[in-house]
Design an enzyme around this catalytic site. Structure first.
Site, short mmCIF file in Angstrom:
data_model
loop_
_atom_site.label_atom_id
_atom_site.label_comp_id
_atom_site.label_asym_id
_atom_site.label_seq_id
_atom_site.Cartn_x
_atom_site.Cartn_y
_atom_site.Cartn_z
N THR A 161 29.33 81.13 24.94
CA THR A 161 29.57 79.60 24.83
C THR A 161 29.26 79.01 26.05
O THR A 161 29.45 77.81 26.29
CB THR A 161 31.23 79.33 24.12
OG1 THR A 161 31.92 79.89 25.07
CG2 THR A 161 31.27 79.76 22.77
N CYS A 162 29.24 79.86 27.14
CA CYS A 162 28.84 79.24 28.63
C CYS A 162 27.55 78.64 28.68
O CYS A 162 26.48 79.08 28.28
CB CYS A 162 28.94 80.50 29.34
SG CYS A 162 28.57 79.96 31.24
N ASP A 163 27.49 77.41 29.18
CA ASP A 163 26.15 76.43 29.23
C ASP A 163 25.24 77.41 30.23
O ASP A 163 24.11 77.54 29.90
CB ASP A 163 26.55 75.40 29.81
CG ASP A 163 27.21 74.48 29.02
OD1 ASP A 163 27.08 74.90 27.63
OD2 ASP A 163 27.60 73.44 28.95
#
Length: 115
Positions: free
Chosen positions: A10-12
């Site tokens: 989920t990390c950009d």
């Protein structure tokens, strides 16, 4: 060339790194810290290559939630122990190729993979 990206799905920054690798036709494997936390040996290798100060993400939500005592980190041994206990303290993504270990995503730095 095949590379491994360590981080969380989920990390950009991890998403940007994955998109860059796909656009440049570089095969990669994503290892999610939440499912497969790095062990002490991996973290130690990353610290030796990049430096624990760069690997430890003091801007993260996880770091802000630590106690005042936990935030006092004087050396690599303390940093490794803390990152092993709280893998989300590791700056993401960690990209590992045959030649390099890169911390965080930077398009210019990633361009060095293909040049």
């Amino acid at each position: 060339m095949a590379v491994t990206i360590y981080g969380i799905k989920t990390c950009d920054s991890v998403k940007k790194a994955q998109n860059w690798l796909k656009q440049n036709n570089i095969a990669f494997e994503l290892v999610d810290f939440k499912q497969t936390p790095p062990d002490e040996t991996q973290i130690s290798q990353w610290c030796q290559s990049a430096g624990w100060e760069k690997l430890l993400n003091k801007q993260s939500k996880t770091f802000r939630e630590l106690s005042s005592e936990q935030k006092v980190i004087d050396n690599e041994v303390q940093a490794i122990a803390l990152m092993q206990q709280f893998p989300l303290l590791i700056k993401r993504p960690v990209l590992v190729s045959e030649e390099k270990i890169m911390i965080g995503f930077s398009e210019s730095a990633y361009n060095s993979l293909i040049n």
